[in-house]
Design a protein around this motif. Sequence first.
Motif, mmCIF file in Angstrom:
data_model
loop_
_atom_site.group_PDB
_atom_site.id
_atom_site.type_symbol
_atom_site.label_atom_id
_atom_site.label_comp_id
_atom_site.label_asym_id
_atom_site.label_seq_id
_atom_site.Cartn_x
_atom_site.Cartn_y
_atom_site.Cartn_z
ATOM 1 N N ASN A 23 13.939 88.561 19.288
ATOM 2 C CA ASN A 23 13.685 87.183 18.882
ATOM 3 C C ASN A 23 13.830 87.011 17.360
ATOM 4 N N THR A 24 14.887 87.583 16.826
ATOM 5 C CA THR A 24 15.191 87.484 15.400
ATOM 6 C C THR A 24 16.608 86.928 15.239
ATOM 7 N N GLN A 25 17.133 86.986 14.053
ATOM 8 C CA GLN A 25 18.491 86.545 13.793
ATOM 9 C C GLN A 25 19.240 87.603 12.978
ATOM 10 N N VAL A 26 20.552 87.584 13.114
ATOM 11 C CA VAL A 26 21.391 88.508 12.352
ATOM 12 C C VAL A 26 21.505 87.976 10.920
ATOM 13 N N ASP A 27 21.147 88.804 9.962
ATOM 14 C CA ASP A 27 21.170 88.383 8.561
ATOM 15 C C ASP A 27 22.531 88.718 7.948
ATOM 16 N N LEU A 28 23.430 87.742 8.007
ATOM 17 C CA LEU A 28 24.760 87.926 7.422
ATOM 18 C C LEU A 28 24.657 87.721 5.919
ATOM 19 N N ALA A 29 25.060 88.751 5.144
ATOM 20 C CA ALA A 29 24.740 88.767 3.718
ATOM 21 C C ALA A 29 25.923 88.508 2.803
ATOM 22 N N VAL A 30 27.055 89.150 3.072
ATOM 23 C CA VAL A 30 28.177 89.066 2.130
ATOM 24 C C VAL A 30 29.504 88.991 2.867
ATOM 25 N N LEU A 31 30.477 88.392 2.181
ATOM 26 C CA LEU A 31 31.857 88.435 2.638
ATOM 27 C C LEU A 31 32.557 89.514 1.828
ATOM 28 N N VAL A 32 33.235 90.421 2.516
ATOM 29 C CA VAL A 32 33.887 91.551 1.855
ATOM 30 C C VAL A 32 35.397 91.429 2.010
ATOM 31 N N VAL A 33 36.145 91.894 1.020
ATOM 32 C CA VAL A 33 37.604 91.885 1.067
ATOM 33 C C VAL A 33 38.113 93.267 0.696
ATOM 34 N N GLY A 34 39.298 93.585 1.211
ATOM 35 C CA GLY A 34 39.900 94.874 0.925
ATOM 36 C C GLY A 34 41.413 94.785 0.911
ATOM 37 N N ASP A 35 42.053 95.881 0.527
ATOM 38 C CA ASP A 35 43.518 95.916 0.479
ATOM 39 C C ASP A 35 44.118 96.879 1.497
ATOM 40 N N GLY A 36 43.288 97.284 2.479
ATOM 41 C CA GLY A 36 43.800 98.139 3.544
ATOM 42 C C GLY A 36 44.571 97.326 4.582
ATOM 43 N N ASP A 40 49.110 96.456 13.693
ATOM 44 C CA ASP A 40 49.037 95.470 14.780
ATOM 45 C C ASP A 40 48.544 96.103 16.072
ATOM 46 N N SER A 41 48.770 97.385 16.208
ATOM 47 C CA SER A 41 48.369 98.061 17.446
ATOM 48 C C SER A 41 46.884 98.382 17.486
ATOM 49 N N ALA A 42 46.188 98.275 16.342
ATOM 50 C CA ALA A 42 44.768 98.598 16.285
ATOM 51 C C ALA A 42 43.930 97.363 16.585
ATOM 52 N N SER A 43 42.738 97.584 17.137
ATOM 53 C CA SER A 43 41.850 96.484 17.501
ATOM 54 C C SER A 43 40.869 96.187 16.375
ATOM 55 N N PRO A 44 40.835 94.934 15.857
ATOM 56 C CA PRO A 44 39.857 94.577 14.831
ATOM 57 C C PRO A 44 38.414 94.722 15.319
ATOM 58 N N ALA A 45 38.202 94.516 16.620
ATOM 59 C CA ALA A 45 36.842 94.574 17.153
ATOM 60 C C ALA A 45 36.254 95.975 17.082
ATOM 61 N N GLU A 46 37.090 96.978 16.951
ATOM 62 C CA GLU A 46 36.605 98.353 16.905
ATOM 63 C C GLU A 46 36.309 98.834 15.480
ATOM 64 N N ARG A 47 36.572 97.978 14.510
ATOM 65 C CA ARG A 47 36.324 98.376 13.127
ATOM 66 C C ARG A 47 34.815 98.461 12.849
ATOM 67 N N THR A 48 34.430 99.490 12.132
ATOM 68 C CA THR A 48 33.046 99.622 11.668
ATOM 69 C C THR A 48 32.940 99.405 10.157
ATOM 70 N N ASP A 49 34.103 99.302 9.518
ATOM 71 C CA ASP A 49 34.136 99.012 8.086
ATOM 72 C C ASP A 49 35.550 98.594 7.718
ATOM 73 N N LEU A 50 35.723 98.075 6.523
ATOM 74 C CA LEU A 50 37.075 97.803 6.052
ATOM 75 C C LEU A 50 37.796 99.115 5.802
ATOM 76 N N ILE A 51 39.104 99.063 5.874
ATOM 77 C CA ILE A 51 39.882 100.270 5.589
ATOM 78 C C ILE A 51 39.692 100.692 4.136
ATOM 79 N N HIS A 52 39.753 99.714 3.236
ATOM 80 C CA HIS A 52 39.494 99.991 1.819
ATOM 81 C C HIS A 52 38.930 98.741 1.167
ATOM 82 N N GLN A 53 37.619 98.697 1.068
ATOM 83 C CA GLN A 53 36.955 97.534 0.482
ATOM 84 C C GLN A 53 37.095 97.559 -1.037
ATOM 85 N N VAL A 54 37.404 96.376 -1.634
ATOM 86 C CA VAL A 54 37.534 96.286 -3.092
ATOM 87 C C VAL A 54 36.486 95.378 -3.726
ATOM 88 N N ARG A 55 35.989 94.381 -2.979
ATOM 89 C CA ARG A 55 35.005 93.460 -3.545
ATOM 90 C C ARG A 55 34.083 92.934 -2.442
#
Length: 350
Positions: A23-36, A40-55
């Motif tokens: 009975n809580t909520q997901v605390d979405l904190a930041v928008l992250v960007v990367g250059d990785g 096309d053959s990979a699934s975005p839903a399976e990502r646990t992190d950016l390939i290479h986060q820059v900011r």
Amino acid sequence: MSDFRTYITQTGFGLERDAKFNNTQVDLAVLVVGDGVLPDSASPAERTDLIHQVREYAITIEKDENDPNVWIARGEIPASDGGFFIKEAGVKTTDGYLYAYARQAGDYKPLLEEGQGKSYTIRLKFIPGNADAIQIKIDPSVQFATPTDLDNAVKAHVEEEDPHNVVSDLWTKLSAKICPIGVPLPWPTDLAPDGWAVMKGQSFDTILYPKLALAYPDGIIPDMRGLAIVGAKDGESALAYEADAVKNHGHAGSSVSSVDLGSKTTSSAGNHRHQHNMPASWSITGAGNVTFTSGQYAGPSGFSNYTSYGGTHSHSVSIGSHSHSVSIASFGATENTIKNRKFNYIVRLA
């Protein structure tokens, strides 16, 4: 062709389930960007992190006003930040979990010194599996808050507070992040806008305006008429007043030197004699008695009432060394100035 849709990750769906169970909520904190680059053959839903986060950037979460099932995560890259490509983006929680992931087109965000100074806004649209687990969020540091942001916030709090107070409080928080309360701003007229005051050294009510009192705890708005703002050096106190002054200086090449003129010789045209008058009753003995009458020689020849010639001669005059004092006349205006345009400084009352 790449798929640029935003996907809730498997981790994100797990966070929603946990939030529903607790009975809580997901605390979405930041928008992250990367250059990785995610293939096309990979699934975005399976990502646990950016390939290479820059900011990462502060985030705003809201519902799409045209479709209540769609949520929008927004982050702004300021004009001062850049020097990287944006090929992936995502949303992370306060604990650093990747809630959503999306490929990006690969735009380059330039630096100011590269000739472009525009800010860059990233919007990720997503459909959560459990909308109740997502909370509306307006981060005051995000400067693109819109009336929709305020409306959403009002709706979330209207049952608990007066909507007018909520809006006023939100605007205060938002504007305080954009321009902190106490900052002097140039204003082109003599009449300050509502909620602001021209800085003329006047007192203010610290109880009525507690946020302004944090900047000026003595309850006095600094007098900025005719003054410029200069950054304080180490050891100097903020708000300290410094009067007019000219830096100690000299003038290159300026001097008054002494001159030794030595000795000078007069001209040699000095051959001359002097006439003298013998008084009456004077006598000369030895060759008889000679009598002078009427103050002049009146006796026999051989006698003269003139001195002998002194001959041609000159004199040496010593002049020596000497100097001259120099008086520099005043010049210029009463103050040191630069080309300027007159504005009034104003400060927000809050």
